[in-house]
Scaffold this active site. Structure first.
Site, PDB file in Angstrom:
ATOM      1  N   CYS A 213       9.952  18.134 -48.410  1.00 59.81           N
ATOM      2  CA  CYS A 213      10.470  19.426 -49.156  1.00 59.81           C
ATOM      3  C   CYS A 213       9.622  19.754 -50.240  1.00 59.81           C
ATOM      4  CB  CYS A 213      12.051  19.310 -49.665  1.00 59.81           C
ATOM      5  SG  CYS A 213      12.877  18.661 -48.390  1.00 59.81           S
TER       6      CYS A 213
ATOM      7  N   LYS B  57      15.350  29.156 -52.568  1.00 59.31           N
ATOM      8  CA  LYS B  57      15.021  27.633 -52.146  1.00 59.31           C
ATOM      9  C   LYS B  57      13.869  27.266 -52.414  1.00 59.31           C
ATOM     10  CE  LYS B  57      15.205  23.948 -49.775  1.00 59.31           C
ATOM     11  NZ  LYS B  57      16.180  22.916 -50.176  1.00 59.31           N
TER      12      LYS B  57
END
Ligand code: SAJ
Length: 416
Positions: free
Chosen positions: A252, A198
């Site tokens: 993010c 991720k």
């Protein structure tokens, strides 16, 4: 099956809604306003398809967890700027509050982005405070989300997904659960690899945006258009340069790369990319300074168009516009803000006419589609000086040039 989703934000709520088409889903969020809105079928944020999904769903939200078969943790992982580390406070708290509700055979899935090792070293010991053993009585996995805001539902359904299990059974159970709505392939691995994957994904994008930004600054120095050059370079079958802009925002990409740098001195490209992207606000400021110097404008008023971190979303988290606003204020300039998508921000949001009245410069920070349709004539009647810096190369230049505006596009300044 009963599922409890902890954290009903940009990821948790869409996930809960998709699962609620197949299971009994309960949502849990510490924010009472969000909980009330969801129970009254009012979308707490703008996302394509959210309103319809919420209307058609039977999901119930609470401010505490509900006993369930599966718990999915979707809370944010902020970046602690002081110590340059991931702040795992919300993840820890979300894990702790489910402990009293755990029972045999429960599956706990952490979707929140975390530093490698967090699930094993932090989440697992908290969960075992319940007296239940992971791998024996309960199951734990990491299933990071990959959906891009603006296309969240589509991407949650169609993207491939990575599932990292603390053991094989945890991964298998998680795969089985997500298969109800995920049409993409589900790839299983160990929990630590999933955590790393991720972070690699978002870091890859950050580094590539930094490269595009660096190219845009070099193109300005050379005196050519970065936009044309990138388009031409991308005709090569193995080249795909991203789009330059005023910096990288969002919860993010502007945050996750730091999670890889916190405990190593070997993350060099990652650090430099962060610096380049964070430095774009200063670069935009220098362009504004140049305009005011050339035109001898004193005590300027600047309108910033767009404080959302990217086009067509209402999310301002980590927006590069905030740094630009603060830099402008440090210069002693007056700043006015216009963003038709955003409802709440640290600074007052003005209607278009008020935002452009008497300004000396408009800076386009966000690529909202709505900005492409702004009427140049109308703006022209209100401003004091007709200057635009377009950091996204989205404005209808001809219309504005016809009205006498001077437009500087990021990545296109002729060299001195
Ligand atoms: N940006 C550029 N140039 C580009 C692309 C983006 O300047 O070519 C800027 C945007 O304006 C924005 C920032 O970067 O400020 C991030 O935007 P984004 O659209 O690239 O990404 P996010 O933050 O909305 O979503 C990302 C996605 N990650 C990747 O594409 C690898 C998404 O798939 C993730 O699920 C999401 O982060 C997340 O939650 O981790």
């Amino acid at each position: 099956m009963k599922i409890c989703v902890i954290g009903l934000g940009y990821i948790g709520l869409p996930t809960a809604l998709l699962l609620s088409e197949f299971h009994d889903v309960f949502g849990c969020d510490i924010n009472e306003v969000v909980v009330d809105k969801i129970n009254n079928k009012i979308p707490p944020f703008i996302e394509y398809g959210l309103e319809e999904m919420l209307k058609g769903s039977s999901i119930k939200a609470f401010t505490r967890p509900v006993e369930s078969d599966v718990f999915i943790i979707c809370v944010p992982t902020p970046f602690d700027k002081e110590v340059k580390m991931a702040d795992l406070g919300y993840v820890k708290n979300a894990t702790e509050i489910i402990v009293p509700h755990l029972r045999d055979d429960n599956l706990i899935i952490i979707e929140s982005t975390v530093t490698p090792g967090t699930c094993e070293k932090i989440a697992a010991p908290i969960l075992e405070k319940s007296g239940l053993k992971i791998g024996q009585d309960i199951h734990l996995s990491h299933c990071p989300e990959r959906a891009i805001p603006g296309r969240t539902f589509d991407e949650m359904i169609n993207n491939d997904r990575i599932v990292g299990g603390i053991d094989k059974k945890s991964a298998d159970l998680t795969e089985k659960l997500y298969k109800c709505f995920v049409k993409g392939n589900i790839h299983k691995t160990d929990i630590r690899t999933a955590e790393f994957v991720k972070l690699m994904e978002n870091t890859f994008r950050d580094v590539n945006i930094a490269l595009a930004n660096e190219f845009s600054i070099l193109a300005e120095e050379i005196g050519i258009s970065a936009w044309e050059a990138i388009e031409l370079a991308n005709k090569h079958p193995r080249v795909n340069i991203l789009t330059p802009g005023p910096g990288v925002g969002g919860h993010c990409i502007a945050v996750d790369p730091w999670f890889l740098t916190e405990s190593t001195t070997n993350a060099r490209i990652i650090n430099i990319a962060r610096q380049i992207n964070d430095g774009m606000s200063s670069h935009v400021l220098s362009k504004a300074k140049k305009i005011f110097k050339e035109q001898n404008i004193k005590n300027p008023i600047v309108a910033i168009f767009g404080v959302a971190y990217k086009g067509n979303v209402d999310d301002t988290r980590e927006t590069p516009a905030l740094k630009l606003i603060k830099l402008c204020e440090k210069e002693g300039w007056n700043v006015k803000i216009y963003d038709p998508m955003v409802k709440e921000f640290e600074y007052p949001l003005l209607p278009l006419e008020k935002a452009v009245r008497d300004v000396d410069l408009i800076i386009i920070e966000t690529d909202h589609t709505e900005f492409k349709n702004i009427n140049a004539k109308m703006i022209s009647n209100f401003v004091r000086n007709k200057n635009i810096i377009d950091t996204r190369n989205i404005m209808n230049c001809k219309e504005f040039l016809d009205e006498g505006f001077k437009i500087k596009i990021l990545g296109m300044e002729a060299g001195d």
